[in-house]
Write a protein that holds these residues in place. Structure first.
Motif, PDB file in Angstrom:
ATOM      1  N   LEU A  69       0.249  -2.768   4.659  1.00 20.11           N
ATOM      2  CA  LEU A  69       0.095  -3.037   3.230  1.00 20.11           C
ATOM      3  C   LEU A  69       0.833  -4.313   2.843  1.00 20.11           C
ATOM      4  CD1 LEU A  69      -0.085  -2.411   0.111  1.00 20.11           C
ATOM      5  CD2 LEU A  69       1.767  -0.797   0.456  1.00 20.11           C
ATOM      6  N   THR A  70       2.061  -4.455   3.296  1.00 23.68           N
ATOM      7  CA  THR A  70       2.866  -5.642   2.993  1.00 23.68           C
ATOM      8  C   THR A  70       2.178  -6.904   3.498  1.00 23.68           C
ATOM      9  OG1 THR A  70       4.878  -4.311   3.141  1.00 23.68           O
ATOM     10  CG2 THR A  70       5.141  -6.698   3.331  1.00 23.68           C
ATOM     11  N   LYS A  73      -1.015  -7.737   1.364  1.00 21.87           N
ATOM     12  CA  LYS A  73      -0.691  -8.280   0.032  1.00 21.87           C
ATOM     13  C   LYS A  73      -0.078  -9.691   0.141  1.00 21.87           C
ATOM     14  CE  LYS A  73      -1.413  -6.283  -3.370  1.00 21.87           C
ATOM     15  NZ  LYS A  73      -2.697  -6.287  -4.152  1.00 21.87           N
ATOM     16  N   LYS A  74       0.635  -9.959   1.236  1.00 25.34           N
ATOM     17  CA  LYS A  74       1.209 -11.288   1.440  1.00 25.34           C
ATOM     18  C   LYS A  74       0.094 -12.320   1.656  1.00 25.34           C
ATOM     19  CE  LYS A  74       3.478 -12.456   5.261  1.00 25.34           C
ATOM     20  NZ  LYS A  74       4.459 -12.298   6.336  1.00 25.34           N
ATOM     21  N   PRO A  77      -3.154 -11.546  -2.130  1.00 23.82           N
ATOM     22  CA  PRO A  77      -2.611 -10.786  -3.272  1.00 23.82           C
ATOM     23  C   PRO A  77      -3.681 -10.076  -4.113  1.00 23.82           C
ATOM     24  CG  PRO A  77      -1.647 -12.983  -3.161  1.00 23.82           C
ATOM     25  CD  PRO A  77      -2.730 -12.938  -2.140  1.00 23.82           C
ATOM     26  N   LYS A  78      -4.921 -10.601  -4.126  1.00 22.58           N
ATOM     27  CA  LYS A  78      -5.967  -9.983  -4.948  1.00 22.58           C
ATOM     28  C   LYS A  78      -6.651  -8.804  -4.256  1.00 22.58           C
ATOM     29  CE  LYS A  78      -6.974 -14.148  -7.556  1.00 22.58           C
ATOM     30  NZ  LYS A  78      -7.946 -15.218  -7.809  1.00 22.58           N
ATOM     31  N   THR A  79      -6.428  -8.629  -2.963  1.00 20.46           N
ATOM     32  CA  THR A  79      -7.019  -7.492  -2.254  1.00 20.46           C
ATOM     33  C   THR A  79      -6.341  -6.209  -2.735  1.00 20.46           C
ATOM     34  OG1 THR A  79      -7.574  -8.781  -0.304  1.00 20.46           O
ATOM     35  CG2 THR A  79      -7.336  -6.402   0.017  1.00 20.46           C
ATOM     36  N   GLU A  80      -7.146  -5.249  -3.109  1.00 17.06           N
ATOM     37  CA  GLU A  80      -6.613  -3.970  -3.576  1.00 17.06           C
ATOM     38  C   GLU A  80      -6.424  -3.053  -2.365  1.00 17.06           C
ATOM     39  OE1 GLU A  80      -5.488  -3.703  -6.451  1.00 17.06           O
ATOM     40  OE2 GLU A  80      -6.492  -5.370  -7.425  1.00 17.06           O
ATOM     41  N   LYS A  99       5.188  -2.082  -3.495  1.00 21.17           N
ATOM     42  CA  LYS A  99       4.604  -3.124  -2.646  1.00 21.17           C
ATOM     43  C   LYS A  99       3.228  -3.562  -3.144  1.00 21.17           C
ATOM     44  CE  LYS A  99       7.166  -1.950   1.506  1.00 21.17           C
ATOM     45  NZ  LYS A  99       7.866  -3.203   1.722  1.00 21.17           N
ATOM     46  N   GLY A 100       2.795  -3.015  -4.276  1.00 23.58           N
ATOM     47  CA  GLY A 100       1.558  -3.477  -4.894  1.00 23.58           C
ATOM     48  C   GLY A 100       0.319  -2.683  -4.561  1.00 23.58           C
ATOM     49  N   ARG A 125     -10.729  -5.582  -9.053  1.00 23.78           N
ATOM     50  CA  ARG A 125     -10.887  -6.812  -8.270  1.00 23.78           C
ATOM     51  C   ARG A 125     -11.890  -7.748  -8.951  1.00 23.78           C
ATOM     52  NH1 ARG A 125      -9.628  -9.569  -3.115  1.00 23.78           N
ATOM     53  NH2 ARG A 125     -11.298 -11.051  -3.031  1.00 23.78           N
TER      54      ARG A 125
END
Length: 134
Positions: A69-70, A73-74, A77-80, A99-100, A125
């Motif tokens: 997940l980290t 998102k790194k 960032p727009k990926t859910e 972690k978003g 999204r």
């Protein structure tokens, strides 16, 4: 004329039955889905391609779902990201949201339940891409 694109979904779960059930259900709902049972393979794939939604298990050998997940998102960032786990605790849920993660779904889940969450993630999204979400 704009052609309608298919949303791309990556599924990572070390239990093959989860991938086997989710992939056809998501494809029937109109999405393109790729499945992985090893986090190293999924991690390699996200270096090649951006996905709209990632569904990942938490407890896996090697890179676990929280680290995956980290990384997602790194890079995007727009990926859910939707976390699925059979070991749901308040702590893991809190950590995932920090972690978003978009949503946190406890196993076992019904297909309709995960499809509803995916639909909401795609809606977010899409709104983000159109600039309708801050």
């Amino acid at each position: 004329m704009e052609t309608e694109r298919k949303f791309q979904i990556l599924i990572l779960d070390d239990e093959p039955i989860v991938c086997k059930r989710l992939k056809p259900a998501l494809e029937k709902a109109g999405y393109e889905a790729e499945t992985f049972t090893q986090s190293a393979m999924a991690l390699h794939r996200i270096t090649e391609k951006e996905f709209d939604v990632v569904i990942t298990d938490l407890k896996m050998e090697g890179l676990d779902g929280m680290a995956f997940l980290t990384e997602v998102k790194k890079r995007y960032p727009k990926t859910e990201v939707i976390v699925i786990t059979g070991f749901a605790t308040m702590d893991t849920a809190r950590q995932s949201y920090q972690k978003g993660v978009f949503d946190f779904v406890a196993k076992p889940f019904k297909l309709k339940e995960i499809l509803d969450v995916v639909e909401k993630a795609i809606a977010k999204r899409t709104a983000t891409e159109k600039g309708n979400v801050p």
